[in-house]
Design an enzyme around this catalytic site. Structure first.
Site, PDB file in Angstrom:
ATOM      1  N   TYR A 142       6.094  11.238 -23.577  1.00 22.96           N
ATOM      2  CA  TYR A 142       6.216   9.756 -24.389  1.00 22.96           C
ATOM      3  C   TYR A 142       4.692   9.534 -24.695  1.00 22.96           C
ATOM      4  O   TYR A 142       4.488   8.862 -25.769  1.00 22.96           O
ATOM      5  CB  TYR A 142       6.766   8.836 -23.316  1.00 22.96           C
ATOM      6  CG  TYR A 142       8.230   8.643 -23.784  1.00 22.96           C
ATOM      7  CD1 TYR A 142       9.174   9.796 -23.446  1.00 22.96           C
ATOM      8  CD2 TYR A 142       8.751   7.617 -24.202  1.00 22.96           C
ATOM      9  CE1 TYR A 142      10.288   9.697 -23.282  1.00 22.96           C
ATOM     10  CE2 TYR A 142      10.368   7.524 -24.200  1.00 22.96           C
ATOM     11  CZ  TYR A 142      10.821   8.625 -23.507  1.00 22.96           C
ATOM     12  OH  TYR A 142      12.448   8.400 -23.733  1.00 22.96           O
ATOM     13  N   LYS A 144      11.707  21.120 -14.430  1.00 29.29           N
ATOM     14  CA  LYS A 144      12.168  22.231 -14.973  1.00 29.29           C
ATOM     15  C   LYS A 144      11.176  23.006 -14.768  1.00 29.29           C
ATOM     16  O   LYS A 144      10.438  23.607 -15.373  1.00 29.29           O
ATOM     17  CB  LYS A 144      12.100  21.837 -16.489  1.00 29.29           C
ATOM     18  CG  LYS A 144      12.598  23.107 -17.445  1.00 29.29           C
ATOM     19  CD  LYS A 144      14.245  23.338 -17.172  1.00 29.29           C
ATOM     20  CE  LYS A 144      14.488  24.466 -17.925  1.00 29.29           C
ATOM     21  NZ  LYS A 144      15.979  25.189 -17.827  1.00 29.29           N
ATOM     22  N   ASP A 202      18.693  20.855 -15.974  1.00 28.02           N
ATOM     23  CA  ASP A 202      19.988  21.111 -16.604  1.00 28.02           C
ATOM     24  C   ASP A 202      21.047  21.298 -15.631  1.00 28.02           C
ATOM     25  O   ASP A 202      22.077  20.701 -15.854  1.00 28.02           O
ATOM     26  CB  ASP A 202      19.868  22.514 -17.304  1.00 28.02           C
ATOM     27  CG  ASP A 202      19.194  23.612 -16.608  1.00 28.02           C
ATOM     28  OD1 ASP A 202      18.372  23.371 -15.394  1.00 28.02           O
ATOM     29  OD2 ASP A 202      19.017  24.897 -17.014  1.00 28.02           O
ATOM     30  N   ASP A 226      14.940   9.441 -18.880  1.00 32.09           N
ATOM     31  CA  ASP A 226      15.697   8.765 -20.084  1.00 32.09           C
ATOM     32  C   ASP A 226      16.971   9.326 -20.118  1.00 32.09           C
ATOM     33  O   ASP A 226      18.089   8.859 -20.511  1.00 32.09           O
ATOM     34  CB  ASP A 226      14.724   8.862 -21.451  1.00 32.09           C
ATOM     35  CG  ASP A 226      15.367   8.176 -22.334  1.00 32.09           C
ATOM     36  OD1 ASP A 226      15.857   7.066 -22.430  1.00 32.09           O
ATOM     37  OD2 ASP A 226      15.272   9.018 -23.544  1.00 32.09           O
ATOM     38  N   ASP A 247      21.004   7.722 -19.182  1.00 33.99           N
ATOM     39  CA  ASP A 247      22.135   7.377 -20.129  1.00 33.99           C
ATOM     40  C   ASP A 247      23.352   8.143 -19.662  1.00 33.99           C
ATOM     41  O   ASP A 247      24.503   7.715 -19.555  1.00 33.99           O
ATOM     42  CB  ASP A 247      21.845   8.138 -21.603  1.00 33.99           C
ATOM     43  CG  ASP A 247      21.132   6.770 -22.542  1.00 33.99           C
ATOM     44  OD1 ASP A 247      20.430   6.043 -21.854  1.00 33.99           O
ATOM     45  OD2 ASP A 247      21.312   6.798 -23.621  1.00 33.99           O
TER      46      ASP A 247
END
Ligand code: IPM
Ligand code: MN
Length: 356
Positions: free
Chosen positions: A142, A190, A222, A246, A250
């Site tokens: 970001y 990751k 993942d 983020d 969700d």
């Protein structure tokens, strides 16, 4: 207690849901004899329209001098479909997070028994879900530089960058949360691909011996996305970098049956900020149908986190649960055959409950 808050309704449904949270906040303050003062300011598309700046200096000054910030949502379709727009409402949110030093975004995910049927997951999978996702909020993709387009416009770059200081401070928040809860911390990264993730993992492993009572597990993002669906009750505290957080939150919000239910607190260097995790939902703006509960629950977090007022926060949660049990809810969570209530009616119901 004296409570001086900044109220930033933002765009879309923001003003409507913040109005309800404010009503509830006022009712709680009256009941417990707290002296509430507040001031409103613009952020997002409305601030661009008015000042040409999605996070005007005036708004920032107000936030800085307040004890807490109650925020709705921002964003507007006017900007979403224009990839060439150079000023965007979302920049207001990012600027606010950065300038207020809000590096830790705390997003609790729990299940309301009366809504369990609405979860897309089977009841036995979600019954015991109760975890907190701690999302790093001021670093990573970001904010990393360089970011932008080449001169010919045909290549683009975003940078994922993290420093030891940034990683240590967010992991510290996460370890401490885990210590106060079920003592399990899941570090999501990751590390099989990204160097920033390997640094996260290395630092987490250095810090872990300092918290001997906490069980730490490491998951690739993942895999974490998969486990959120397959076995969500296995999580206690999740900590992860900005973009992963983020996306995962969700995903996690859907488990609870509606995105309109999840609150969040962003804390860091200066004034803390409280906001629902849902967006500005422009299609519903002005229709008096948006679910105000996530914002109301964010106000509960504000009482607890910004002012240490636990009884006040608990009363708000109780009111929210009662409204759901009574079936007095907006259309997104109304059951078949149940009358859907308006945003305003739900707010009024909560106020009456709190006063009673
Ligand atoms: C959120 C939102 C924001 C984010 C957007 C509006 C910039 O999706 O708070 O999760 O990506 O952080
Ligand atoms: Mn998001």
């Amino acid at each position: 207690m004296k409570m001086n808050i900044a109220v930033l309704p933002g765009d879309g449904i923001g003003p409507e849901v913040v109005e309800q949270a404010l009503k509830v906040t006022k009712a709680v303050c009256e009941k417990f004899s707290h002296e509430l003062t507040y001031e409103k300011a613009l952020v997002g598309a409305c601030a661009i329209d008015e000042f040409g700046d999605p996070y005007p200096e005036k708004t920032h000054e107000l936030c800085m001098k307040s004890d807490a910030v109650l925020f709705g949502a921002l964003g507007s379709p006017k900007y979403d479909n224009d990839p060439t727009a150079t000023i965007r409402p979302e920049q207001g949110l990012l600027a606010m997070r950065k300038k207020l030093g809000l590096y830790a975004n705390v997003r609790p995910v729990s299940i309301f028994p009366s809504l369990i049927e609405r979860s897309p997951l089977r009841t036995e999978l979600v019954r015991d879900v109760d975890f907190i996702c701690i999302r790093e909020l001021t670093g990573g993709l970001y904010f990393g530089r360089p970011q932008g387009r080449s001169e010919d416009g045909n290549s683009a770059v975003d940078t994922c960058a993290y420093s030891r200081t940034e990683i240590e401070r967010i992991l510290k928040v996460a370890f401490e949360y885990a210590g106060k809860r079920r003592k399990k911390l899941t570090v999501v990264d990751k590390a099989n691909v990204l160097e920033t993730s390997r640094l996260w993992r290395q630092i987490a492993k250095e810090m872990a011996p300092g918290y001997p009572d906490i069980e730490v597990e490491y998951l690739f993002v993942d895999n974490a996305a998969m486990r959120l669906i397959q076995w969500p009750s296995s999580f206690d505290v999740i900590v992860t970098e900005n973009m992963f957080g983020d996306i995962l939150t969700d995903e996690a919000s859907v488990i609870s049956g509606s995105m309109g239910l999840l609150p969040s607190a962003s804390v860091g260097l200066y004034t803390s900020l409280f906001e629902p995790i849902h967006g500005s939902y422009p299609q519903a703006a002005g229709k008096n149908i948006a679910n105000p509960l996530a914002t109301v629950l964010s106000a509960a977090m504000m009482f607890e986190y910004a002012f240490g007022l636990m009884k006040e926060g608990a009363l708000i949660r109780k009111a929210v649960a009662a409204s759901m049990e009574a079936g007095f809810v907006t259309e997104d969570i109304a059951m078949d055959g149940q009358k859907a209530r308006t945003t305003n009616e739900v707010g009024d119901w909560l106020v009456t409950y709190i006063k009673g």
